[in-house]
Scaffold this active site. Structure first.
Site, PDB file in Angstrom:
ATOM      1  N   HIS A 127       0.839  -1.205   0.000  1.00 50.57           N
ATOM      2  CA  HIS A 127       0.000   0.000   0.000  1.00 50.57           C
ATOM      3  C   HIS A 127       0.873   1.255   0.000  1.00 50.57           C
ATOM      4  O   HIS A 127       0.660   2.161  -0.828  1.00 50.57           O
ATOM      5  CB  HIS A 127      -0.910  -0.005   1.228  1.00 50.57           C
ATOM      6  N   GLU A 128       1.838   1.317   0.908  1.00 43.00           N
ATOM      7  CA  GLU A 128       2.660   2.527   0.992  1.00 43.00           C
ATOM      8  C   GLU A 128       3.534   2.687  -0.252  1.00 43.00           C
ATOM      9  O   GLU A 128       3.674   3.799  -0.780  1.00 43.00           O
ATOM     10  CB  GLU A 128       3.509   2.507   2.263  1.00 43.00           C
ATOM     11  N   HIS A 167       1.758   4.253  -3.219  1.00 39.51           N
ATOM     12  CA  HIS A 167       1.672   5.711  -3.349  1.00 39.51           C
ATOM     13  C   HIS A 167       2.797   6.234  -4.243  1.00 39.51           C
ATOM     14  O   HIS A 167       2.589   7.168  -5.032  1.00 39.51           O
ATOM     15  CB  HIS A 167       1.744   6.377  -1.972  1.00 39.51           C
TER      16      HIS A 167
END
Length: 326
Positions: free
Chosen positions: A208-209, A212
């Site tokens: 998820h991170e 970004h």
């Protein structure tokens, strides 16, 4: 004149087998005290010896609800004699010479740090199987390194000409705080505390991170990375979707309940998680539609959740039509 010392010596010849081939040593041994004064291998090789080593580590490869497994650690840096060498897609590397080398949880695409330090240790190259385990690192450090390299390789398989993340991304583990993680050009994962587990233990949180970094660059281009900074942006949804996709397993069904952040917050695997609903194609589990983005969800995570819900439904329609190929 004092420049030389003369010793009575025995000349001893020793034949043996090294890892890279035979050796015939001529040895000069002090006849008085048995000290070895000189040793020379009379077998002359065309090229210097090489150590063929394999690097692996115990990680969570899917999520911590499943048992940990020993996986290859790829793109990992090995330092020896001022030179840098990197493991390949199978976790193997050829290191010239013999002696010891330094193995670190850093490499071509990830640089793991805990309190500013990179987990590393020295090992003799005669030990051909190098293992990162609890004696030299934590499972959250190893899982983060493994996961960053996995998502980077997946990114390159989809966008082979994209080079925006072809560098060692700073990956900070056990950052002060709890129950969260964040991206700010680096990726950062909070320590265990306040009823939450360490977030670097969870591959989909790492994905998820890192996601970004992907969506910021590919949505607006490398020179317009701020285009996803507004409240009604889809960046959180892209990141949830990347995490869902990279943790899919054979046998999964669209109707499965896929909550986000369940392990991190101490919930069961089939719980709601930290979004408005779990991801599922079952409308009885997740009945959110585009209309809910008007006023029924939070910003920006809720807006992203609605977007990822649509992407997840689309994914399973494609799987139903064309099948699933991991």
């Amino acid at each position: 004149n004092g420049k030389y010392e003369f010793h009575l010596v025995y000349v001893v010849r020793v034949s043996t087998q090294l890892s890279h081939g035979p050796a015939n040593y001529i040895c000069y041994v002090d006849a008085n005290n048995g000290d070895l004064l000189m040793r020379m291998n009379t077998v002359l090789y065309e090229a210097p010896p090489q150590a063929n080593i394999h690097v692996e580590g115990e990680v969570y490869s899917t999520h911590p609800f499943n048992p940990s497994s020993v996986e290859n650690l790829i793109n990992l840096r090995v330092q020896k004699g001022g030179g840098n060498y990197y493991t390949d897609s199978l976790g193997n590397a050829n290191i010239p010479g013999s002696g010891s080398a330094t193995f670190s949880l850093e490499g071509l695409f990830a640089e793991v740090q805990t309190n500013g330090g990179i987990p590393s240790f020295n090992s003799q190259l005669s030990n051909t199987n190098i293992s990162f385990d609890n004696s030299n690192s934590t499972i959250q450090e190893r899982t983060a390194f493994y996961s960053v390299n996995k998502i980077h390789d997946h990114l390159k398989s989809v966008f082979p000409t994209f080079t925006g993340l072809d560098y060692a991304l700073e990956t900070n583990i056990d950052v002060q705080g709890s129950c969260n993680a964040y991206y700010d050009g680096t990726i950062n994962f909070f320590a265990e505390g306040n009823g939450c587990n360490a977030t670097a233990k969870i591959p989909d949180v790492v994905y998820h991170e890192y996601g970004h970094g992907i969506s910021n660059r590919l949505t607006g281009g490398a020179n317009n990375t701020s285009c996803l900074n507004n409240a009604e942006q889809m960046g959180e949804g892209w990141s949830d979707y990347v995490g869902l996709m990279l943790t899919m397993e054979p046998g999964d069904q669209g109707s499965d309940i896929r909550g986000i952040g369940t392990y991190a917050t101490g919930q069961p695997v089939d719980a709601q998680g930290i979004r408005e609903a779990p991801y599922s194609t079952d409308f009885a589990v997740n009945n959110y539609t585009y209309a809910d983005s008007n006023n029924n969800v939070s910003q920006p995570h809720g807006i992203g959740f609605v977007w990822a819900t649509m992407l997840w439904d689309m994914t399973w329609l494609l799987i139903d039509e064309y099948g699933y190929d991991p």
